[in-house]
Design a protein around this motif. Structure first.
Motif, short mmCIF file in Angstrom:
data_model
loop_
_atom_site.label_atom_id
_atom_site.label_comp_id
_atom_site.label_asym_id
_atom_site.label_seq_id
_atom_site.Cartn_x
_atom_site.Cartn_y
_atom_site.Cartn_z
N LEU A 286 0.80 -1.23 0.00
CA LEU A 286 0.00 0.00 0.00
C LEU A 286 0.82 1.27 0.00
O LEU A 286 0.26 2.36 -0.18
CB LEU A 286 -0.92 0.03 1.23
N ARG A 287 2.13 1.19 0.18
CA ARG A 287 2.93 2.41 0.34
C ARG A 287 2.94 3.28 -0.91
O ARG A 287 3.10 4.50 -0.81
CB ARG A 287 4.36 2.05 0.73
N GLY A 288 2.76 2.69 -2.08
CA GLY A 288 2.72 3.49 -3.29
C GLY A 288 1.32 3.82 -3.77
O GLY A 288 1.16 4.49 -4.80
N ARG A 289 0.30 3.39 -3.02
CA ARG A 289 -1.08 3.60 -3.44
C ARG A 289 -1.86 4.49 -2.49
O ARG A 289 -2.74 5.24 -2.94
CB ARG A 289 -1.79 2.25 -3.55
N CYS A 290 -1.58 4.40 -1.20
CA CYS A 290 -2.38 5.11 -0.19
C CYS A 290 -1.49 6.05 0.61
O CYS A 290 -0.31 5.73 0.86
CB CYS A 290 -3.07 4.13 0.76
N PRO A 291 -2.02 7.19 1.05
CA PRO A 291 -1.26 8.06 1.96
C PRO A 291 -1.11 7.39 3.32
O PRO A 291 -1.78 6.41 3.65
CB PRO A 291 -2.10 9.34 2.03
N CYS B 206 -2.69 3.96 8.05
CA CYS B 206 -2.81 3.75 9.50
C CYS B 206 -4.24 3.38 9.90
O CYS B 206 -4.44 2.61 10.84
CB CYS B 206 -2.35 5.01 10.24
N ILE B 207 -5.23 3.92 9.20
CA ILE B 207 -6.61 3.53 9.46
C ILE B 207 -6.82 2.06 9.11
O ILE B 207 -7.48 1.31 9.86
CB ILE B 207 -7.59 4.43 8.67
N ILE B 208 -6.25 1.63 7.98
CA ILE B 208 -6.35 0.22 7.61
C ILE B 208 -5.64 -0.66 8.63
O ILE B 208 -6.16 -1.72 9.03
CB ILE B 208 -5.77 0.01 6.20
N TYR B 209 -4.48 -0.22 9.10
CA TYR B 209 -3.77 -0.99 10.13
C TYR B 209 -4.60 -1.10 11.41
O TYR B 209 -4.63 -2.15 12.06
CB TYR B 209 -2.43 -0.35 10.47
N THR B 210 -5.29 0.00 11.77
CA THR B 210 -6.10 -0.01 13.00
C THR B 210 -7.26 -0.98 12.88
O THR B 210 -7.56 -1.74 13.82
CB THR B 210 -6.61 1.40 13.30
N LEU B 211 -7.93 -0.96 11.72
CA LEU B 211 -9.03 -1.91 11.52
C LEU B 211 -8.53 -3.35 11.56
O LEU B 211 -9.19 -4.23 12.13
CB LEU B 211 -9.72 -1.61 10.19
N TRP B 212 -7.37 -3.58 10.95
CA TRP B 212 -6.81 -4.93 11.01
C TRP B 212 -6.45 -5.33 12.44
O TRP B 212 -6.64 -6.47 12.84
CB TRP B 212 -5.58 -5.02 10.11
N THR B 213 -5.94 -4.38 13.23
CA THR B 213 -5.59 -4.68 14.62
C THR B 213 -6.82 -5.09 15.41
O THR B 213 -6.79 -6.05 16.20
CB THR B 213 -4.92 -3.46 15.26
N TYR B 214 -7.93 -4.36 15.21
CA TYR B 214 -9.19 -4.74 15.89
C TYR B 214 -9.64 -6.14 15.47
O TYR B 214 -10.05 -6.96 16.30
CB TYR B 214 -10.28 -3.72 15.58
#
Length: 283
Positions: free
Chosen positions: A158-163, A168-176
Motif C-alpha cells: 500500500l505504500r505506493g497507493r495510499c497516503p 494507518c486507518i487500515i492498520y487499525t481496523l486490522w488490529t481490531y
C-alpha cells in the motif's frame, strides 16, 4: 638469452619492467572502471622472463622477431589468487535481508515491550502507582509478532497507493480484527489474557472503541519506526561474526584460524594496496 627479443635475460627483464611501468601509467590514467584497474595490477604481479626455459613471460609470439623489435606487452596475465585477492572476493558479498522469522522475532519483542510499558503507564495514570507494574502474557509474543508481520506486507503493498493516514486507518481496523479473532480463539481454552468488559464501548469484552486512538498511534509508529527500519537491516554472510574479527585485530593475533576479513582490515590500516571498497589500488 631471451630467444624472442634477442637480449640477455637481465637486460630483457629491465626493458620489460620499464615498458610495463610506462604502459601501466598510461592505462591507469585512461581506465574508467575498477575492474580495469584490478586487472592492471594483477598483471603487474608477474615480472621478468623465465630464464630456464628461455621464454619471455610477457607474451610468447607465434614467430621469432628481429633484434630491433621487442616483445609485445601482455596486459592480462593469469596469476594464482593470493590471500589478498581472496580476501577481496570473500568480503565483496552482498549483505542479505533478514528472514521472515528474524523480522517476526523483532516485531514480537517490540509488541511485548510496548504492552508492558503501556500497562505500567496506565496503572500510574489511573491509580498513581509509582511501582509501575507492567503486565502482559506470553501469548502477546505470538499475537504481536504475527500481527505486525502481516502489517508489514500491507505496508509493502500500500505504500505506493495510499497516503500514510489511510494506511494507518487500515492498520487499525486490522488490529481490531486480529485482536478479536485471537481473543475469541483463546477464550475457547480459557486462556484470553485481556478483558474489556469494564469499558463502556466494548464488544464481547474482546475489543473496545476507547482504544481506537492508541491503536492508530501505535500503527503509525510501527510503520515509521519499526517496519521501515527493520526492512533496512541486513545480514553479512561471513565465516565469523564481526566482533570476533574486531577483537582479533585489536589483539594483533594472526594464527591459523585468522579470517580473511580481519586480514584485510589490518592490511588497510598498515597502508597496503587495498582501498576502502576492497579493490586493489593502482599507483
Amino acid at each position: 638469452m631471451c630467444r624472442w627479443c634477442r637480449r640477455s635475460e637481465v637486460k630483457c627483464v629491465d626493458v620489460h619492467r620499464t615498458e610495463r611501468r610506462h604502459r601501466a601509467g598510461e592505462a591507469g590514467r585512461t581506465a574508467e572502471s575498477g575492474a580495469d584497474r584490478h586487472r592492471l595490477v594483477l598483471s603487474d604481479l608477474t615480472e621478468g622472463c623465465v630464464g630456464s626455459a628461455g621464454v619471455c613471460a610477457w607474451k610468447t609470439p607465434q614467430r621469432p622477431v628481429g633484434r630491433s623489435e621487442s616483445c609485445t606487452f601482455k596486459s592480462e596475465i593469469s596469476v594464482k589468487p593470493t590471500r589478498a585477492t581472496m580476501a577481496t572476493i570473500e568480503t565483496s558479498r552482498e549483505p542479505v535481508p533478514l528472514t521472515a522469522l528474524s523480522r517476526w522475532y523483532l516485531y514480537a519483542i517490540h509488541g511485548y515491550f510496548c504492552e508492558v510499558m503501556f500497562t505500567a503507564a496506565w496503572e500510574f495514570v489511573v491509580n498513581c502507582n509509582w511501582k509501575f507494574p507492567g503486565v502482559t502474557s506470553v501469548w502477546a509474543l505470538f499475537i504481536y509478532g504475527t500481527c505486525i508481520l502481516i502489517v508489514e506486507r500491507m505496508y509493502l503493498n500500500l505504500r505506493g497507493r495510499c497516503p500514510v493516514l489511510l494506511r494507518c486507518i487500515i492498520y487499525t481496523l486490522w488490529t481490531y480484527l486480529w485482536e478479536f479473532g485471537t481473543g475469541l480463539l483463546l477464550r475457547q481454552f480459557n486462556a484470553c489474557p485481556w478483558d474489556y468488559s469494564e469499558f463502556r464501548y466494548n464488544f464481547m469484552g474482546l475489543i473496545t472503541a476507547e482504544y481506537a486512538v492508541p491503536w492508530f498511534c501505535a500503527a503509525f509508529m510501527v510503520e515509521q519506526f519499526v517496519i521501515r527500519k527493520t526492512l533496512r537491516l541486513r545480514f553479512h554472510e561471513g565465516p565469523e561474526d564481526g566482533w570476533s574479527n574486531h577483537r582479533r585485530d585489536a589483539g594483533g593475533g594472526g594464527g591459523a584460524g585468522e579470517t580473511l576479513e580481519g586480514s584485510r582490515q589490518r592490511e588497510q590500516r598498515r597502508g597496503s594496496g587495498f582501498n576502502s571498497n576492497g579493490c586493489l589500488k593502482v599507483e
